[in-house]
Design an enzyme around this catalytic site. Sequence first.
Site, short mmCIF file in Angstrom:
data_model
loop_
_atom_site.label_atom_id
_atom_site.label_comp_id
_atom_site.label_asym_id
_atom_site.label_seq_id
_atom_site.Cartn_x
_atom_site.Cartn_y
_atom_site.Cartn_z
N CYS A 104 0.82 -1.20 0.00
CA CYS A 104 0.00 0.00 0.00
C CYS A 104 0.87 1.27 0.00
O CYS A 104 1.51 1.57 -0.98
CB CYS A 104 -1.00 -0.03 1.15
SG CYS A 104 -2.37 1.11 0.94
N HIS A 153 -3.47 -5.37 1.33
CA HIS A 153 -3.12 -5.68 2.72
C HIS A 153 -3.50 -7.13 2.99
O HIS A 153 -4.51 -7.61 2.49
CB HIS A 153 -3.91 -4.79 3.69
CG HIS A 153 -3.53 -3.36 3.64
ND1 HIS A 153 -2.56 -2.82 4.46
CD2 HIS A 153 -3.98 -2.34 2.87
CE1 HIS A 153 -2.44 -1.53 4.20
NE2 HIS A 153 -3.29 -1.21 3.24
#
Length: 196
Positions: free
Chosen positions: A55, A163
């Site tokens: 991310c 994630h």
Amino acid sequence: LGVRYLRTVRELGAPDLVILPGTKNTMEDLLWLRQNGLEAAVKKLAVHIPVWGICGGYQMMGETLSDPHGVEAGGTIKGMGLLPMDTVFARKKTRTRVEGSFSQLTGAFAKLSDTALEGYEIHMGETALKGDAKPSTNIQDSVTGERKADGAYLDNVCGTYVHGVFDKEAVAEAVVQIIGEKKGLDVSGMTGMDFQ
């Protein structure tokens, strides 16, 4: 194998893998890495060992980060330059569950090719790949059904917006084997762990 969180270059030592995790303040955290010398150390290590970004950590690895709407710090800053890509922060946040698999990866991450993954996305911005960078994953939005290429990889550097990418047993096992083989260990008996 062990995982350590670092705050200084002195704590870095000789890692087998570097993970740049997600963050809520990508631009500020990149500037922090730059100011304390960790950015330069990670860039030097990326020539020899795998470096992974998730991310915000993935966004940092590109060439530029732009924030035209002032979502974070505003303006544009230079990224780490580990992947040929640019990120532009948007007003709308992406929040969804995803599933999919790794692409046909080469080099350091080849063992992950076609391995199933799942997790979630929660990020501001879009990243556009350039040059020799290739998508690292192919994912499907579990809510809308939309399919898309995600992330990027090149040489020893890999990143994704997903994630939880390491949570499935096959992914964890492949990462352990990648590290073990690089260290010259017999990885034939190594197994992963399903963190779900």
